[in-house]
Design a protein around this motif. Structure first.
Motif, PDB file in Angstrom:
ATOM      1  N   TYR A  21      40.396  29.569  41.049  1.00  0.00           N
ATOM      2  CA  TYR A  21      39.167  28.787  40.885  1.00  0.00           C
ATOM      3  C   TYR A  21      38.130  29.492  40.010  1.00  0.00           C
ATOM      4  O   TYR A  21      37.410  28.848  39.252  1.00  0.00           O
ATOM      5  N   PHE A  22      38.002  30.827  40.201  1.00  0.00           N
ATOM      6  CA  PHE A  22      36.840  31.514  39.598  1.00  0.00           C
ATOM      7  C   PHE A  22      37.231  32.620  38.620  1.00  0.00           C
ATOM      8  O   PHE A  22      36.381  33.361  38.159  1.00  0.00           O
ATOM      9  N   ASP A  23      38.535  32.738  38.369  1.00  0.00           N
ATOM     10  CA  ASP A  23      39.036  33.779  37.474  1.00  0.00           C
ATOM     11  C   ASP A  23      38.494  35.152  37.883  1.00  0.00           C
ATOM     12  O   ASP A  23      38.017  35.929  37.060  1.00  0.00           O
ATOM     13  N   TYR A  24      38.510  35.384  39.217  1.00  0.00           N
ATOM     14  CA  TYR A  24      37.989  36.641  39.767  1.00  0.00           C
ATOM     15  C   TYR A  24      39.181  37.450  40.264  1.00  0.00           C
ATOM     16  O   TYR A  24      39.891  37.027  41.177  1.00  0.00           O
ATOM     17  N   ASP A  25      39.434  38.594  39.655  1.00  0.00           N
ATOM     18  CA  ASP A  25      40.586  39.404  40.049  1.00  0.00           C
ATOM     19  C   ASP A  25      40.391  39.976  41.446  1.00  0.00           C
ATOM     20  O   ASP A  25      39.381  40.624  41.721  1.00  0.00           O
ATOM     21  N   LEU A  26      41.354  39.738  42.303  1.00  0.00           N
ATOM     22  CA  LEU A  26      41.226  40.157  43.693  1.00  0.00           C
ATOM     23  C   LEU A  26      42.574  40.650  44.210  1.00  0.00           C
ATOM     24  O   LEU A  26      43.593  39.969  44.068  1.00  0.00           O
ATOM     25  N   ILE A  27      42.544  41.846  44.782  1.00  0.00           N
ATOM     26  CA  ILE A  27      43.747  42.346  45.455  1.00  0.00           C
ATOM     27  C   ILE A  27      43.669  41.912  46.912  1.00  0.00           C
ATOM     28  O   ILE A  27      42.628  42.073  47.552  1.00  0.00           O
ATOM     29  N   CYS A  28      44.751  41.353  47.399  1.00  0.00           N
ATOM     30  CA  CYS A  28      44.748  40.870  48.778  1.00  0.00           C
ATOM     31  C   CYS A  28      45.928  41.479  49.538  1.00  0.00           C
ATOM     32  O   CYS A  28      47.088  41.224  49.210  1.00  0.00           O
ATOM     33  N   ILE A  29      45.606  42.303  50.540  1.00  0.00           N
ATOM     34  CA  ILE A  29      46.651  42.981  51.320  1.00  0.00           C
ATOM     35  C   ILE A  29      46.519  42.564  52.790  1.00  0.00           C
ATOM     36  O   ILE A  29      45.440  42.657  53.369  1.00  0.00           O
ATOM     37  N   GLY A  30      47.611  42.105  53.373  1.00  0.00           N
ATOM     38  CA  GLY A  30      47.616  41.786  54.799  1.00  0.00           C
ATOM     39  C   GLY A  30      47.984  43.019  55.614  1.00  0.00           C
ATOM     40  O   GLY A  30      48.647  43.931  55.113  1.00  0.00           O
ATOM     41  N   ILE A  31      47.521  43.071  56.846  1.00  0.00           N
ATOM     42  CA  ILE A  31      47.912  44.155  57.764  1.00  0.00           C
ATOM     43  C   ILE A  31      48.392  43.488  59.051  1.00  0.00           C
ATOM     44  O   ILE A  31      47.659  42.709  59.655  1.00  0.00           O
TER      45      ILE A  31
END
Lengths: 404, 404
Positions: free
Chosen positions: A125-135
């Motif tokens: 949606y926002f072209d915002y680089d985001l690392i997403c890690i689940g625990i």
């Protein structure tokens, strides 16, 4: 340099705060690359509502206290992100942008893996680089791929000792008092925690006599015959029942049974329903235990391996982010049972989200009310605690004196 | 030289087997005066039915295992001797004569003190000299004279930690899930164990928010107002309720409330009744915990002072018999609270039988739903365990991290 945020989601476990402390500690060690460490209050809701705390400077003493703390220190939530809820994603985006957060660590179970997975929408949606890690964490132990979910081992220990102690009490009392005990156990769709009641069961007379798993269709007549069989043979009967057992129509027994003989709605869960069924049909005095929250908040009985694994996944999550991994969750692979050895590997969130791992067929005996040796061997290392009882066997089961 | 017999009676406690082991050990040490040591299976029933075991030669290892064992190793019973049941007294007399037993040790609560006391009939009917010594135990803590009943401290610890952990869980979850938790606690007539839920409560926000004691009449409207008050002020409400609370008519709420709005009978105890009341009137999601047997069989959490006291009364009972005392029970007198000091004194069984000690007025606050500092000060030494938690305060309460 980048900023990270940590959040807790879903039901609590006895050791989730160990994952939190370990993650924070690891991030602090990498202060050359990680700048600010934030926590969101109440999981994804904290990100939506901009309720964020800066935890960069937590001291080692504070981190140790966090490990000593029951519940979830940052609060949790049950909240399902919708695929196309642009407005909500925008709120999350605004919070992330405000704090310049480039990496989210989301500590939860199946639903939380779904949330983590959906956060990639932020990029879309926002072209915002985001690392997403689940625990991973869940006492239900129903995440796929991983050998175990942190939190499950301690709850399993709680159930195992509860079954052993209450059954020994019943055995002492049954001549002139109660004949049947029931423990109602959490795990609506998967029988892992209910199976833990039987981890120390080696022979028919050991408790629980009857283990009712959600994987097996509940048959009222067969059940009552079994209760009668055990009561007549041993003088008492002990039952472990999953809150989620279903009848032949696929309805939860907790629902279908909560109608009395007049068709009136009754209170309570499946334990009290079965208790009523036994009392009215067999006329056996019955006691029902409903540990409910106690089985998932029992930090005081946390097993060493559970604490170790909870810390390991928190630590690995940070290392994955630093290694440039994204949309993954650290999971546990068992390398050996005795002694217990494991390694941590990363698995894609999309493969985990909304998948529930049930007890495999070879963990349940043909008779449908006992678990197999394979299942006990699986469970044993997780409930083991070398310092639990002054006298215990190699499986960690307290050794009791038996007359004759 | 004379032979003795030991028996266990009534509901189990987490440490009753410590009294057994200590009594046997002490009797073995006096082998110059005590010949055979017997145990009756299932309390007085073993004496009536001639089910007797010779335990004279139990080894120190076996005695240690007995101390490690939950439940009651010799089995117990609920059985009330009738005043004029000559036939039953004759059966007991025959067993005593057969084994040449001159001394009975009866380990139980109020009812058991009654049984011990009635055994003097044996002398009256058959001119058979018999020493009869009671040994106190009950998680209800309702025996008169004694400062505490062995068994109560460990169960109190179980309730205290259960309240702390489940409340912390609820606090983490309450924003989007459950708002109210209820723990239903044993003790039908006396609120000692229910009060133990509040041993670590220092301020209004500490749990339990509401402590419902059997000594205080239950007022439904006042109760619902309180639940609403706490939920609105703190976001959640935690409740400890005695299974034995009564309404204005003196009826158990567990009975009177188990009729729904249509007049139909409902299942379950008072916890589930209150849960239903809250859900239907206030529409708050509610979870109810019913530890039931778990709170009295929790040997794994036995407190050091409880184990020490259970052993002390077992040891003293033998010494009383050797000193020529009869129809007495060893009881605990507190000499000091910090550090905890006590002495053991003998009290006549006739003064104990069938007397229930309730919570004194000065242990309950004017508001009726909280306990006083005097009550907490009374309880503290009994739940204390120096090795319970890595971080704990001077009262033994685990220290939790709190986000400002």
């Amino acid at each position: 340099m980048f900023n990270i945020i940590y959040a807790q989601s879903g039901g609590m476990t006895p050791v989730i705060n160990n994952s939190a402390a370990s993650l924070i500690r690891t991030a602090q060690k990498h202060s050359d690359r990680i700048n600010k460490i934030y926590a969101a209050k109440n999981g994804i809701i904290g990100l939506i509502e901009n309720r964020i705390v800066d935890i960069t400077k937590l001291s080692e003493k504070e981190l140790s206290l966090i490990e000593n703390t029951s519940g979830g220190i940052f609060g949790t939530c049950r909240y399902k992100l919708k695929e196309d809820d642009y407005e909500t994603y925008e709120k999350i985006y605004n919070t992330l942008k405000k704090y310049d957060i480039k990496c989210i660590f989301y500590n939860g179970g199946n639903d939380s893996a779904d949330t983590s997975n959906k956060l990639c929408k932020i990029k879309e949606y926002f072209d915002y680089d985001l690392i997403c890690i689940g625990i991973p964490k869940t006492i239900d132990n129903d995440l796929p791929f991983t050998d175990v979910c942190p939190g499950f081992p301690s709850s399993a220990k709680y159930i195992a000792i509860s079954m052993l102690e209450s059954s020994t009490d019943l055995k002492s009392m049954c001549l002139t008092s109660t004949k049947v005990t029931i423990i109602e156990i959490m795990g609506r769709h998967a029988g892992w925690l209910t199976a833990a009641s039987s981890v120390w069961k080696k022979k028919e007379s050991d408790s629980p006599h009857i283990c009712l798993l959600p994987e097996i269709e509940f048959n009222e007549n067969k059940f009552l015959e079994l209760v009668k069989y055990f009561k007549e043979k041993y003088g008492y009967c002990t039952i472990a029942v999953s809150e989620g057992i279903k009848d032949g129509s696929g309805d939860f027994v907790a629902n279908s049974k909560n109608v009395d003989s007049f068709g009136h709605k009754q209170l309570g869960g499946v334990g009290i329903q079965l208790s009523n069924l036994i009392t009215t049909t067999l006329q056996y005095k019955c006691h029902c235990m409903v540990p409910d929250y106690l089985q998932r908040s029992c930090t005081h009985i946390a097993t060493p391996i559970d604490i170790e694994l909870a810390k390991a996944v928190g630590r690995n999550a940070v290392e994955y982010a630093l290694d440039g991994k994204n949309n993954v969750m650290p999971m546990i692979v068992r390398k050996n049972s005795t002694p217990f050895e494991y390694e941590i590997v990363d698995v894609e969130l999309s493969k985990i989200a909304n998948v529930e791992k049930k007890l495999p067929d070879n963990y349940i005996k043909e008779n449908g009310y006992e678990i197999t040796k394979e299942c006990r061997d699986y469970l044993k290392p997780y409930v083991f605690d070398a310092n639990f009882s002054l006298y215990q066997d190699e499986d960690g089961k307290p050794i009791y004196f038996e007359l004759d």
